[in-house]
Design a protein around this motif. Structure first.
Motif, PDB file in Angstrom:
ATOM      1  N   TRP A 171     -16.110  -1.240   7.535  1.00  0.00           N
ATOM      2  CA  TRP A 171     -17.024  -0.265   6.473  1.00  0.00           C
ATOM      3  C   TRP A 171     -16.931  -0.628   5.245  1.00  0.00           C
TER       4      TRP A 171
ATOM      5  N   ALA B  95      -2.813   6.074   0.515  1.00  0.00           N
ATOM      6  CA  ALA B  95      -4.019   5.164   0.112  1.00  0.00           C
ATOM      7  C   ALA B  95      -4.203   4.495   1.575  1.00  0.00           C
ATOM      8  N   MET B  96      -3.210   4.170   2.128  1.00  0.00           N
ATOM      9  CA  MET B  96      -3.442   3.835   3.774  1.00  0.00           C
ATOM     10  C   MET B  96      -4.209   4.749   4.563  1.00  0.00           C
TER      11      MET B  96
ATOM     12  N   LYS C 154      -7.122  -1.156  -4.305  1.00  0.00           N
ATOM     13  CA  LYS C 154      -7.302   0.135  -3.753  1.00  0.00           C
ATOM     14  C   LYS C 154      -6.076   0.634  -3.141  1.00  0.00           C
ATOM     15  N   LEU C 155      -5.472  -0.001  -2.374  1.00  0.00           N
ATOM     16  CA  LEU C 155      -4.346   0.223  -1.444  1.00  0.00           C
ATOM     17  C   LEU C 155      -3.122   0.549  -2.125  1.00  0.00           C
ATOM     18  N   ARG C 156      -2.872  -0.109  -3.566  1.00  0.00           N
ATOM     19  CA  ARG C 156      -1.869   0.151  -4.390  1.00  0.00           C
ATOM     20  C   ARG C 156      -2.144   1.310  -5.349  1.00  0.00           C
TER      21      ARG C 156
ATOM     22  N   ALA D 279       0.809  -1.326  -0.091  1.00  0.00           N
ATOM     23  CA  ALA D 279       0.118   0.215  -0.095  1.00  0.00           C
ATOM     24  C   ALA D 279       0.844   1.256   0.024  1.00  0.00           C
ATOM     25  N   THR D 280       0.251   2.356  -0.681  1.00  0.00           N
ATOM     26  CA  THR D 280       1.051   3.571  -0.748  1.00  0.00           C
ATOM     27  C   THR D 280       0.473   4.455   0.933  1.00  0.00           C
TER      28      THR D 280
ATOM     29  N   HIS E 247      -7.984   4.874   3.030  1.00  0.00           N
ATOM     30  CA  HIS E 247      -8.891   3.582   2.857  1.00  0.00           C
ATOM     31  C   HIS E 247      -8.764   2.915   4.495  1.00  0.00           C
TER      32      HIS E 247
END
Lengths: 251, 256
Positions: free
Chosen positions: B98, A157-158, B110-112, A153-154, A161
Motif C-alpha cells: 500500500w 507504529a507497527m 515511520k516505524l521508529r 519499530a515501536t 503502518h
C-alpha cells in the motif's frame, strides 16, 4: 459496463416477474404485477418515504455502531492476550444466539422506537466485522514484522503502518457482509414491535391485503440495500486501493 | 560519483556468535556453534536445506526462530550494542503493497516514530537513483518487476545506513541476469560494511564473498573452506572461479 449489466439484470428480473404474473394469472392481492407496485408507490409516496427514512436511519446507525464496535473488539482481541481468552467466547456466543429470538427481548428492554432496531442491526453486523478484522490482524505477513523489528519499530507504529493496513482487505470482506445483512436486523426489529419503519408498514399492508403496497415497501428496502452495499463496496475499494481483485461479486 | 550519504557510515564491527544452539522437534540442528563475521567483509554462508542457515541468520538479527528453540550470545567485536546497527534483507522483498516506492524506502523512520524531513526524502531519492528506480518513486510495488522490487528493498536497506547487513537469499527469486546485476550493485553499494549473505548458490557466494562458510552435518558445524582472491564482484572465467565452484559443489554434495 458494470452499470449496463446491472440494468439488464434488473430488467430481466422485472420481465420474469411479469411473466410469472401473466402465466399464473395470480390476483393482485396474491402477487401484484410490477406496474401495480409502481402505481402503489406513486399513490402514497409521502407515507412510504416517511417510514423509509426511519428504517434507513436504523440501518445506517446499526452499521456505524456495529462497525465501530467490531473494529474496537478486533483490535482489543488482537493486541491483548488475556482479552482474547475472555472476549472470543463472547464473540461466538453473540453469533450462536439467533438474533430473531432476541428481537422481542430487545423491544421489551429498549422500547418500540429506534434503539431496539439499531441494537438488532448492531448485533447482526458485529460478528462478521469483528471476526474478519481480527483474522486480518492475526495474519500479518511475518516477514514484514521481522523487518520492522530489526528497524527498531515501536509496537504502536507497527500496528499503524503494517498490521492495520495489512488487515484492511479482510476487514473489507467483513464489512461488505455486514452492509448486506444490516437491513435484516432493522426489519426484523420492526416486525416484532414498532410504530414506524418499512417493516411496520409492510406488516400493516399485509394484514390489509394491500400486497402491492407491501411490495412497494419491499422494493424501496431492496434499492436502499443495494445502494448501501455498492456505496460501502466503493468506499472499501478506495480504502484498499492497492488490491486489484476486491469484490466477491467481481469477475 | 556523487554519494547519497552526507554522513560517513559508522565503522563496521565484526560479529561474534558464541554458544549458538538450535533445537527443532527434539532434534539438535546445531549445538555450541561458534561463528565470527570479520569486520567490513562479505561472508557467504552455504549449506544444504534444513541445516539451519536461516535460523542462524535470524539469531544474529535478534529475531525469534520460526520454529524450534534458539540460544546463544551475539555480540559486536567493538563491544557496543548491536541491534540498532543491523539491517535485515529477506528472500521476499517485503515491500508494503500500500506504500509507494519512496514511502517504502522511508518506512524505517515511520516505524521508529521519527518525522520524515526534507533531507530524508532527498537522501531516499538519491539512493533510489543509485539503484536506478528513481523514476518509479511514486509507483506502488505491484507495478514493479521482481528485479526492481529487490532494488527497492536494497535501497530501503541502504537508507537505514547500518554498518551490519544480514541477507537471507535476497536474490534467489530473480532470473540469472537480473541476479548478477543486483549482486554487482550490492557489492558496490554495501562496500565497507560487515555483510552476511545466506545463499544456496555456490557461484553467488564465489562472486561476492570474501569468505565462504559452509554449515553442514548433524548437528551442524561451520567450516570455512575457502576465501576467493581478487576483488568482488568476481567474474567466473577471469577470476578462475570454476575450479572453486566444482570444489564447493563436492563439499556440499558430501554434506547432503
Amino acid at each position: 459496463m458494470r452499470a449496463i449489466r446491472l440494468c439488464i439484470t434488473f430488467a430481466g428480473l422485472l420481465v420474469l416477474w411479469q411473466l410469472i404474473v401473466t402465466a399464473t394469472a395470480a390476483p393482485t392481492y396474491i402477487l401484484p404485477a410490477p406496474l401495480d407496485v409502481a402505481i402503489a408507490m406513486a399513490e402514497r409516496p409521502g407515507l412510504l418515504l416517511q417510514h423509509a427514512w426511519v428504517t434507513f436511519a436504523e440501518i445506517l446507525l446499526g452499521l456505524l455502531f456495529g462497525t465501530i464496535l467490531g473494529i474496537v473488539s478486533a483490535l482489543v482481541i488482537a493486541l491483548f492476550r488475556p482479552a482474547k481468552r475472555w472476549l472470543l467466547p463472547v464473540l461466538v456466543i453473540s453469533q450462536a444466539l439467533p438474533v430473531f429470538a432476541l428481537a422481542p427481548l430487545l423491544v421489551l428492554w429498549l422500547g418500540y422506537g429506534m434503539p431496539s432496531k439499531v441494537a438488532m442491526a448492531v448485533l447482526i453486523i458485529y460478528f462478521p466485522v469483528t471476526a474478519a478484522f481480527y483474522d486480518g490482524l492475526r495474519r500479518t505477513e511475518g516477514g514484514w514484522l521481522d523487518l520492522a523489528r530489526t528497524m527498531g519499530a515501536t509496537r504502536g507504529a507497527m500496528l499503524r503502518h503494517i498490521r492495520i493496513p495489512a488487515a484492511l482487505p479482510a476487514f473489507g470482506s467483513g464489512l461488505r457482509v455486514g452492509a448486506a445483512i444490516a437491513p435484516i436486523g432493522a426489519v426484523v426489529g420492526e416486525w416484532v414491535g414498532s410504530s414506524a419503519g418499512l417493516g411496520y408498514l409492510m406488516l400493516h399492508a399485509n394484514a390489509r391485503m394491500q400486497v402491492d403496497f407491501m411490495f412497494a415497501a419491499l422494493a424501496l428496502l431492496a434499492s436502499f440495500g443495494l445502494a448501501l452495499y455498492f456505496t460501502v463496496d466503493f468506499g472499501l475499494r478506495r480504502l484498499t486501493y492497492w488490491q486489484r481483485e476486491q469484490s466477491p461479486f467481481d469477475d | 560519483m556523487h554519494s547519497p550519504f552526507p554522513d560517513k557510515p559508522q565503522t563496521a564491527p565484526s560479529i561474534v556468535l558464541t554458544g549458538g544452539h538450535l533445537r527443532f522437534a527434539g532434534k539438535e540442528v546445531f549445538h555450541n556453534l561458534h561463528l565470527t563475521l570479520p569486520a567490513a567483509k562479505w561472508s557467504c554462508l552455504l549449506g544444504p536445506s534444513g541445516v539451519g542457515k536461516t535460523s542462524l541468520l535470524r539469531q544474529l538479527a535478534g529475531l525469534r526462530a520460526e520454529d524450534g528453540e534458539m540460544e546463544g550470545t551475539v555480540a559486536a567485536g567493538d563491544g557496543a550494542p548491536l541491534p540498532e546497527r543491523i539491517a535485515y534483507m529477506a528472500q521476499q522483498d517485503l515491500l508494503l503493497p500500500w506504500a509507494t516506492v519512496l514511502e517504502n524506502v522511508l518506512i524505517g523512520r515511520k516505524l521508529r516514530g521519527e518525522p520524515i524531513r526534507p533531507q530524508d526524502r532527498d537522501k531516499a531519492m538519491a539512493i533510489l537513483a543509485d539503484v536506478d528506480v528513481a523514476r518509479e518513486a511514486d509507483a506502488l510495488p505491484a507495478a514493479l518487476s521482481g528485479g526492481m522490487r529487490q532494488r527497492v528493498a536494497l535501497a530501503r536497506t541502504l537508507f537505514e545506513d547500518r554498518p551490519v547487513i544480514l541477507m537471507d537469499e535476497p536474490f534467489s527469486s530473480l532470473d540469472a541476469i537480473t541476479r548478477r546485476r543486483l549482486q554487482d550493485l550490492a557489492v558496490r553499494l554495501l562496500a565497507g560494511r560487515t555483510v552476511l549473505l545466506v545463499t544456496h548458490d555456490p557461484m553467488e557466494a564465489l562472486r561476492v564473498g570474501d569468505d565462504i562458510l559452509l554449515l553442514k552435518g548433524s548437528p551442524a558445524r561451520i567450516q570455512a573452506p575457502m576465501s576467493p582472491t581478487g576483488s568482488a564482484p568476481r567474474q567466473e572465467d577471469r577470476d578462475g572461479l570454476w575450479p572453486l565452484y566444482a570444489e564447493l559443489l563436492k563439499q556440499l554434495g558430501a554434506a547432503a
